[in-house]
Scaffold this motif. Structure first.
Motif, PDB file in Angstrom:
ATOM      1  N   GLU A  30       6.638  -0.879   7.762  1.00  0.00           N
ATOM      2  CA  GLU A  30       6.983  -2.129   8.433  1.00  0.00           C
ATOM      3  C   GLU A  30       7.772  -3.082   7.534  1.00  0.00           C
ATOM      4  O   GLU A  30       8.081  -4.202   7.925  1.00  0.00           O
ATOM      5  N   GLY A  31       8.056  -2.630   6.316  1.00  0.00           N
ATOM      6  CA  GLY A  31       8.849  -3.452   5.411  1.00  0.00           C
ATOM      7  C   GLY A  31       8.061  -4.399   4.540  1.00  0.00           C
ATOM      8  O   GLY A  31       8.639  -5.292   3.902  1.00  0.00           O
ATOM      9  N   ALA A  32       6.746  -4.220   4.490  1.00  0.00           N
ATOM     10  CA  ALA A  32       5.910  -5.079   3.660  1.00  0.00           C
ATOM     11  C   ALA A  32       6.002  -4.655   2.193  1.00  0.00           C
ATOM     12  O   ALA A  32       6.450  -3.556   1.862  1.00  0.00           O
ATOM     13  N   LYS A  33       5.579  -5.558   1.313  1.00  0.00           N
ATOM     14  CA  LYS A  33       5.487  -5.285  -0.113  1.00  0.00           C
ATOM     15  C   LYS A  33       4.020  -5.024  -0.425  1.00  0.00           C
ATOM     16  O   LYS A  33       3.184  -5.906  -0.245  1.00  0.00           O
ATOM     17  N   VAL A  34       3.728  -3.816  -0.896  1.00  0.00           N
ATOM     18  CA  VAL A  34       2.350  -3.347  -0.935  1.00  0.00           C
ATOM     19  C   VAL A  34       1.914  -2.933  -2.333  1.00  0.00           C
ATOM     20  O   VAL A  34       2.649  -2.251  -3.052  1.00  0.00           O
ATOM     21  N   ALA A  35       0.689  -3.350  -2.685  1.00  0.00           N
ATOM     22  CA  ALA A  35       0.035  -2.851  -3.893  1.00  0.00           C
ATOM     23  C   ALA A  35      -1.287  -2.235  -3.505  1.00  0.00           C
ATOM     24  O   ALA A  35      -1.997  -2.757  -2.632  1.00  0.00           O
ATOM     25  N   VAL A  36      -1.614  -1.112  -4.131  1.00  0.00           N
ATOM     26  CA  VAL A  36      -2.912  -0.485  -3.923  1.00  0.00           C
ATOM     27  C   VAL A  36      -3.665  -0.492  -5.239  1.00  0.00           C
ATOM     28  O   VAL A  36      -3.069  -0.396  -6.314  1.00  0.00           O
ATOM     29  N   VAL A  37      -4.974  -0.611  -5.142  1.00  0.00           N
ATOM     30  CA  VAL A  37      -5.805  -0.598  -6.343  1.00  0.00           C
ATOM     31  C   VAL A  37      -6.867   0.477  -6.189  1.00  0.00           C
ATOM     32  O   VAL A  37      -7.439   0.660  -5.108  1.00  0.00           O
ATOM     33  N   ALA A  38      -7.114   1.206  -7.259  1.00  0.00           N
ATOM     34  CA  ALA A  38      -8.135   2.251  -7.288  1.00  0.00           C
ATOM     35  C   ALA A  38      -8.532   2.485  -8.733  1.00  0.00           C
ATOM     36  O   ALA A  38      -7.877   2.000  -9.670  1.00  0.00           O
ATOM     37  N   SER A  39      -9.591   3.262  -8.921  1.00  0.00           N
ATOM     38  CA  SER A  39     -10.081   3.501 -10.278  1.00  0.00           C
ATOM     39  C   SER A  39      -9.501   4.764 -10.905  1.00  0.00           C
ATOM     40  O   SER A  39      -9.425   4.870 -12.128  1.00  0.00           O
ATOM     41  N   GLY A  40      -9.088   5.728 -10.078  1.00  0.00           N
ATOM     42  CA  GLY A  40      -8.674   7.021 -10.605  1.00  0.00           C
ATOM     43  C   GLY A  40      -7.208   7.096 -10.983  1.00  0.00           C
ATOM     44  O   GLY A  40      -6.333   6.796 -10.170  1.00  0.00           O
ATOM     45  N   LYS A  41      -6.921   7.524 -12.195  1.00  0.00           N
ATOM     46  CA  LYS A  41      -5.539   7.637 -12.661  1.00  0.00           C
ATOM     47  C   LYS A  41      -4.771   8.701 -11.892  1.00  0.00           C
ATOM     48  O   LYS A  41      -3.619   8.501 -11.511  1.00  0.00           O
ATOM     49  N   GLU A  42      -5.408   9.851 -11.653  1.00  0.00           N
ATOM     50  CA  GLU A  42      -4.712  10.944 -10.976  1.00  0.00           C
ATOM     51  C   GLU A  42      -4.361  10.580  -9.536  1.00  0.00           C
ATOM     52  O   GLU A  42      -3.259  10.884  -9.060  1.00  0.00           O
ATOM     53  N   SER A  43      -5.279   9.938  -8.834  1.00  0.00           N
ATOM     54  CA  SER A  43      -5.006   9.570  -7.444  1.00  0.00           C
ATOM     55  C   SER A  43      -3.923   8.509  -7.362  1.00  0.00           C
ATOM     56  O   SER A  43      -3.086   8.526  -6.449  1.00  0.00           O
ATOM     57  N   LEU A  44      -3.888   7.609  -8.340  1.00  0.00           N
ATOM     58  CA  LEU A  44      -2.830   6.594  -8.352  1.00  0.00           C
ATOM     59  C   LEU A  44      -1.477   7.216  -8.676  1.00  0.00           C
ATOM     60  O   LEU A  44      -0.448   6.817  -8.121  1.00  0.00           O
ATOM     61  N   GLN A  45      -1.498   8.199  -9.560  1.00  0.00           N
ATOM     62  CA  GLN A  45      -0.254   8.912  -9.875  1.00  0.00           C
ATOM     63  C   GLN A  45       0.273   9.629  -8.636  1.00  0.00           C
ATOM     64  O   GLN A  45       1.476   9.626  -8.359  1.00  0.00           O
ATOM     65  N   GLN A  46      -0.636  10.212  -7.864  1.00  0.00           N
ATOM     66  CA  GLN A  46      -0.236  10.929  -6.651  1.00  0.00           C
ATOM     67  C   GLN A  46       0.316   9.975  -5.601  1.00  0.00           C
ATOM     68  O   GLN A  46       1.317  10.276  -4.935  1.00  0.00           O
ATOM     69  N   VAL A  47      -0.311   8.811  -5.448  1.00  0.00           N
ATOM     70  CA  VAL A  47       0.169   7.877  -4.430  1.00  0.00           C
ATOM     71  C   VAL A  47       1.540   7.321  -4.812  1.00  0.00           C
ATOM     72  O   VAL A  47       2.377   7.046  -3.953  1.00  0.00           O
ATOM     73  N   ARG A  48       1.812   7.196  -6.111  1.00  0.00           N
ATOM     74  CA  ARG A  48       3.139   6.760  -6.551  1.00  0.00           C
ATOM     75  C   ARG A  48       4.202   7.794  -6.184  1.00  0.00           C
ATOM     76  O   ARG A  48       5.331   7.449  -5.838  1.00  0.00           O
ATOM     77  N   GLN A  49       3.815   9.076  -6.267  1.00  0.00           N
ATOM     78  CA  GLN A  49       4.751  10.132  -5.879  1.00  0.00           C
ATOM     79  C   GLN A  49       4.984  10.151  -4.375  1.00  0.00           C
ATOM     80  O   GLN A  49       6.109  10.334  -3.900  1.00  0.00           O
ATOM     81  N   ASP A  50       3.919   9.955  -3.625  1.00  0.00           N
ATOM     82  CA  ASP A  50       4.011  10.029  -2.171  1.00  0.00           C
ATOM     83  C   ASP A  50       4.612   8.766  -1.563  1.00  0.00           C
ATOM     84  O   ASP A  50       5.293   8.831  -0.533  1.00  0.00           O
ATOM     85  N   LEU A  51       4.340   7.619  -2.187  1.00  0.00           N
ATOM     86  CA  LEU A  51       4.824   6.329  -1.687  1.00  0.00           C
ATOM     87  C   LEU A  51       5.542   5.607  -2.826  1.00  0.00           C
ATOM     88  O   LEU A  51       4.977   4.709  -3.462  1.00  0.00           O
TER      89      LEU A  51
END
Length: 252
Positions: A30-51
């Motif tokens: 929808e064109g929003a500016k989004v930040a996600v927060v989580a504890s796991g490094k691997e899952s955050l690395q994956q979400v950066r690749q996917d999004l």
């Protein structure tokens, strides 16, 4: 439908996988500016690749000092907060009499206190602009027994908190609502694990317990979250909406 979410700043807790990740993806669409927060490094690395357009923040959301740091990093990055989605959560323990008090405390810290803390911080910023939306992800088991007792209790608290905070801050232009998902299937979730382990049992559960005869999807939850966060839901205040395919037995 144009939800008018372009350039809105959005913080999603527990946003690196599952429902949280799906919510983040829909806001980005929808064109929003989004930040996600989580504890796991691997899952955050994956979400950066996917999004690729998402901003990632790492930290332990059960720790108050970590929550303060994360929220300040979000404000430093975006300058303001328009939407907060309190999605982080987890399930622990077993039957009430088999579960130590510490497990109930852990569930409250992760599933409930983190949402209260982030909400208080967000409201202070939102009041400055007389505008904002908070969406709390609870569960149908916050209204009726079904999940583990530690989970049920923390999600019930979330639903009550949603209503009380909503009534308190709507005069400041801030809307607070919630979404109560039923059984949602996604690759990193417990339902997928159970389905893989015993497909016959889980398929029987779906047939018997979910009138829609299937699991829900993260996209179906995310679509309701986006609606509640948008101005299209301007007269929805303090509601927690079931997104469950009819699974809940509650009639309110």
């Amino acid at each position: 439908m144009d939800l008018q979410l372009k350039d809105r700043t959005v913080l999603v807790t527990g946003g690196s996988k599952g429902i949280g990740k799906g919510i983040a993806a829909r806001f980005l669409e929808e064109g929003a500016k989004v930040a996600v927060v989580a504890s796991g490094k691997e899952s955050l690395q994956q979400v950066r690749q996917d999004l690729p357009d998402v901003v990632t923040l790492q930290g332990d959301l059960t720790d108050e000092k970590e929550r303060e740091r994360i929220f300040n990093e979000f404000i430093d990055t975006f300058g303001k907060i328009d939407v907060l989605v309190n999605n982080v959560g987890g399930s622990n323990g077993g039957k009430t009499m088999e579960t130590p008090l510490s497990a109930f405390e852990d569930a409250m810290h992760l599933n409930y206190y983190s949402a209260v803390d982030f909400s208080q911080r967000a409201v202070k910023k939102m009041k400055e602009r007389q505008s904002g939306s908070i969406v709390n992800i609870s569960s149908i088991f916050g209204r009726e027994s079904g999940g583990k007792p530690t989970y049920n209790a923390s999600k019930a608290a979330m639903i009550s908190f949603t209503k009380s905070l909503a009534n308190e801050v709507i005069k400041d232009g801030i809307r607070v609502n919630g979404v109560a998902p039923g059984s949602i299937l996604h690759p990193t979730g417990n339902w997928q694990k159970r389905l893989d382990e015993d497909p016959e049992k889980i398929n029987a559960f779906v047939e018997q317990e979910i009138p829609s005869q299937r699991f829900g999807t993260v996209e179906e939850v995310a679509d309701v979250v986006l609606f509640l966060a948008s101005k299209k839901a301007s007269w929805v205040v303090g509601a927690t909406i079931n997104v469950d395919g009819g699974q809940s037995r509650a009639n309110f």
